[in-house]
Design a protein around this motif. Structure first.
Motif, PDB file in Angstrom:
ATOM      1  N   MET A  93     -22.634 -35.016 -27.669  1.00  0.00           N
ATOM      2  CA  MET A  93     -23.078 -36.052 -26.732  1.00  0.00           C
ATOM      3  C   MET A  93     -24.583 -36.295 -26.824  1.00  0.00           C
ATOM      4  N   GLY A  94     -25.336 -35.259 -27.205  1.00  0.00           N
ATOM      5  CA  GLY A  94     -26.782 -35.402 -27.301  1.00  0.00           C
ATOM      6  C   GLY A  94     -27.419 -35.597 -25.933  1.00  0.00           C
ATOM      7  N   ASN A  95     -28.464 -36.422 -25.893  1.00  0.00           N
ATOM      8  CA  ASN A  95     -29.184 -36.668 -24.647  1.00  0.00           C
ATOM      9  C   ASN A  95     -28.325 -37.377 -23.608  1.00  0.00           C
ATOM     10  N   ALA A  96     -27.274 -38.044 -24.055  1.00  0.00           N
ATOM     11  CA  ALA A  96     -26.386 -38.741 -23.118  1.00  0.00           C
ATOM     12  C   ALA A  96     -25.731 -37.771 -22.137  1.00  0.00           C
ATOM     13  N   PHE A  97     -25.612 -36.509 -22.522  1.00  0.00           N
ATOM     14  CA  PHE A  97     -24.987 -35.514 -21.648  1.00  0.00           C
ATOM     15  C   PHE A  97     -25.733 -35.373 -20.322  1.00  0.00           C
ATOM     16  N   TYR A  98     -27.037 -35.589 -20.334  1.00  0.00           N
ATOM     17  CA  TYR A  98     -27.852 -35.288 -19.163  1.00  0.00           C
ATOM     18  C   TYR A  98     -27.955 -36.433 -18.160  1.00  0.00           C
ATOM     19  N   LEU A  99     -27.503 -37.625 -18.518  1.00  0.00           N
ATOM     20  CA  LEU A  99     -27.655 -38.763 -17.612  1.00  0.00           C
ATOM     21  C   LEU A  99     -27.027 -38.546 -16.236  1.00  0.00           C
ATOM     22  N   PRO A 100     -25.797 -38.006 -16.121  1.00  0.00           N
ATOM     23  CA  PRO A 100     -25.216 -37.826 -14.789  1.00  0.00           C
ATOM     24  C   PRO A 100     -26.062 -36.981 -13.847  1.00  0.00           C
ATOM     25  N   PHE A 101     -26.866 -36.082 -14.392  1.00  0.00           N
ATOM     26  CA  PHE A 101     -27.682 -35.234 -13.537  1.00  0.00           C
ATOM     27  C   PHE A 101     -28.736 -36.046 -12.792  1.00  0.00           C
ATOM     28  N   ILE A 102     -29.117 -37.202 -13.347  1.00  0.00           N
ATOM     29  CA  ILE A 102     -30.068 -38.065 -12.656  1.00  0.00           C
ATOM     30  C   ILE A 102     -29.463 -38.565 -11.349  1.00  0.00           C
ATOM     31  N   GLY A 103     -28.176 -38.905 -11.389  1.00  0.00           N
ATOM     32  CA  GLY A 103     -27.492 -39.342 -10.175  1.00  0.00           C
ATOM     33  C   GLY A 103     -27.472 -38.250  -9.118  1.00  0.00           C
ATOM     34  N   PHE A 104     -27.204 -37.009  -9.541  1.00  0.00           N
ATOM     35  CA  PHE A 104     -27.200 -35.896  -8.600  1.00  0.00           C
ATOM     36  C   PHE A 104     -28.583 -35.686  -7.991  1.00  0.00           C
ATOM     37  N   LEU A 105     -29.614 -35.810  -8.806  1.00  0.00           N
ATOM     38  CA  LEU A 105     -30.977 -35.620  -8.308  1.00  0.00           C
ATOM     39  C   LEU A 105     -31.364 -36.714  -7.317  1.00  0.00           C
ATOM     40  N   LEU A 106     -30.940 -37.942  -7.589  1.00  0.00           N
ATOM     41  CA  LEU A 106     -31.224 -39.037  -6.659  1.00  0.00           C
ATOM     42  C   LEU A 106     -30.573 -38.782  -5.304  1.00  0.00           C
ATOM     43  N   ALA A 107     -29.323 -38.317  -5.340  1.00  0.00           N
ATOM     44  CA  ALA A 107     -28.623 -38.025  -4.087  1.00  0.00           C
ATOM     45  C   ALA A 107     -29.283 -36.861  -3.346  1.00  0.00           C
ATOM     46  N   LEU A 108     -29.687 -35.836  -4.088  1.00  0.00           N
ATOM     47  CA  LEU A 108     -30.371 -34.703  -3.458  1.00  0.00           C
ATOM     48  C   LEU A 108     -31.678 -35.150  -2.816  1.00  0.00           C
ATOM     49  N   GLY A 109     -32.364 -36.066  -3.474  1.00  0.00           N
ATOM     50  CA  GLY A 109     -33.599 -36.600  -2.901  1.00  0.00           C
ATOM     51  C   GLY A 109     -33.350 -37.289  -1.571  1.00  0.00           C
ATOM     52  N   GLN A 110     -32.247 -38.026  -1.483  1.00  0.00           N
ATOM     53  CA  GLN A 110     -31.900 -38.699  -0.234  1.00  0.00           C
ATOM     54  C   GLN A 110     -31.526 -37.689   0.851  1.00  0.00           C
ATOM     55  N   ILE A 111     -30.897 -36.583   0.445  1.00  0.00           N
ATOM     56  CA  ILE A 111     -30.488 -35.573   1.424  1.00  0.00           C
ATOM     57  C   ILE A 111     -31.707 -34.894   2.052  1.00  0.00           C
ATOM     58  N   LEU A 147     -17.027 -38.149 -24.654  1.00  0.00           N
ATOM     59  CA  LEU A 147     -16.208 -37.190 -25.395  1.00  0.00           C
ATOM     60  C   LEU A 147     -15.534 -37.856 -26.587  1.00  0.00           C
ATOM     61  N   PHE A 148     -15.457 -39.199 -26.564  1.00  0.00           N
ATOM     62  CA  PHE A 148     -14.830 -39.946 -27.654  1.00  0.00           C
ATOM     63  C   PHE A 148     -15.861 -40.620 -28.558  1.00  0.00           C
ATOM     64  N   TYR A 149     -17.120 -40.275 -28.383  1.00  0.00           N
ATOM     65  CA  TYR A 149     -18.170 -40.909 -29.186  1.00  0.00           C
ATOM     66  C   TYR A 149     -17.941 -40.679 -30.677  1.00  0.00           C
ATOM     67  N   GLU A 150     -17.686 -39.435 -31.036  1.00  0.00           N
ATOM     68  CA  GLU A 150     -17.478 -39.110 -32.450  1.00  0.00           C
ATOM     69  C   GLU A 150     -16.219 -39.781 -32.983  1.00  0.00           C
ATOM     70  N   TYR A 151     -15.219 -39.962 -32.134  1.00  0.00           N
ATOM     71  CA  TYR A 151     -13.964 -40.568 -32.558  1.00  0.00           C
ATOM     72  C   TYR A 151     -14.144 -42.034 -32.940  1.00  0.00           C
ATOM     73  N   TYR A 152     -14.795 -42.758 -32.035  1.00  0.00           N
ATOM     74  CA  TYR A 152     -14.802 -44.211 -32.184  1.00  0.00           C
ATOM     75  C   TYR A 152     -16.128 -44.783 -32.689  1.00  0.00           C
ATOM     76  N   GLU A 153     -17.248 -44.220 -32.278  1.00  0.00           N
ATOM     77  CA  GLU A 153     -18.522 -44.761 -32.729  1.00  0.00           C
ATOM     78  C   GLU A 153     -18.923 -44.213 -34.088  1.00  0.00           C
ATOM     79  N   GLU A 154     -18.460 -42.999 -34.409  1.00  0.00           N
ATOM     80  CA  GLU A 154     -18.719 -42.421 -35.733  1.00  0.00           C
ATOM     81  C   GLU A 154     -17.539 -42.646 -36.675  1.00  0.00           C
ATOM     82  N   GLU A 155     -16.532 -43.381 -36.198  1.00  0.00           N
ATOM     83  CA  GLU A 155     -15.368 -43.759 -36.993  1.00  0.00           C
ATOM     84  C   GLU A 155     -14.676 -42.544 -37.621  1.00  0.00           C
ATOM     85  N   ALA A 156     -14.529 -41.500 -36.802  1.00  0.00           N
ATOM     86  CA  ALA A 156     -13.875 -40.287 -37.298  1.00  0.00           C
ATOM     87  C   ALA A 156     -12.496 -40.094 -36.690  1.00  0.00           C
TER      88      ALA A 156
END
Length: 212
Positions: free
Chosen positions: A14-32, A62-71
């Motif tokens: 997944m590379g750096n894309a793996f970490y994007l959801p954590f930004i959403g969690f941090l935003l919510a924690l900031g609001q809390i 999880l399907f990046y390698e399947y469809y974007e890398e044509e594997a």
């Protein structure tokens, strides 16, 4: 079914894309912790329109390698079941996402932002719904970005219209303050049933394609 090394391999793909959801969690924690108690709307909007739909992010990547890398054809030729190719992997990462989300909701409830069980009943079925849709859409269109575009369009439209414009199914609750269980259980149950159906359809479609 899945060991630590396989999970690490998937996150590496997944590379750096793996970490994007954590930004959403941090935003919510900031609001809390730093949001004003007199205006909880930003917190509940963050939970419903950012954290909840971001459950689809890991699912499609999880399907990046399947469809974007044509594997896909090469990987599907391996003697591995369709379940391990698709739904099994998704459930592993979705379980991790749900654990993080439940931990976030626990923090919110400790900060008197709502009853813990009610928050779980409200948001976890929505989380499953977006992940289920992303899974089914990704395996049908064989592209990871189309499901994300559809979901972004959906949540943007829902956010600005509050579900009053387009006559499709409205998974959101649009609440800006804590709700009662009796106000959410029916739609939450519907969201849960739809999510199970979507995941099963995605699994069946992937199974049929692997056999063909």
């Amino acid at each position: 079914m899945y060991n630590k090394s396989m999970i690490l391999f998937e996150t590496k793909v997944m590379g750096n894309a793996f970490y994007l959801p954590f930004i959403g969690f941090l935003l919510a924690l900031g609001q809390i912790f730093w949001g004003k108690d007199s205006d909880l709307s930003l917190l509940f909007w963050s939970l419903e329109f950012i954290v909840t739909p971001l459950s689809s992010w890991w699912t499609v990547f999880l399907f990046y390698e399947y469809y974007e890398e044509e594997a896909a054809e090469l990987l599907f030729s391996y003697p591995i079941s369709a379940f391990k190719h698709g739904l099994g992997r998704i459930l592993v990462f979705l379980s991790g996402y749900i654990v993080l989300f439940i931990s976030l909701l626990a923090v919110a409830s400790l900060a008197d932002k709502g009853a813990f069980l009610v928050l779980i009943v409200q948001y976890i079925p929505e989380t499953l719904l977006f992940s289920g849709f992303a899974f089914l859409a990704a395996v049908i269109v064989r592209n990871i970005f189309v499901p994300l575009i559809i979901i972004i369009f959906y949540i943007t439209t829902e956010f600005f219209t509050k579900g009053s414009l387009i006559p499709w199914y409205h998974a959101m609750f649009f609440n800006t303050s804590p709700v009662q269980f009796q106000d959410i259980w029916s739609r939450s149950l519907t969201n849960l049933v739809i999510s199970v159906v979507l995941m099963l359809l995605g699994h069946l479609y992937l199974s049929k394609r692997k056999r063909s």
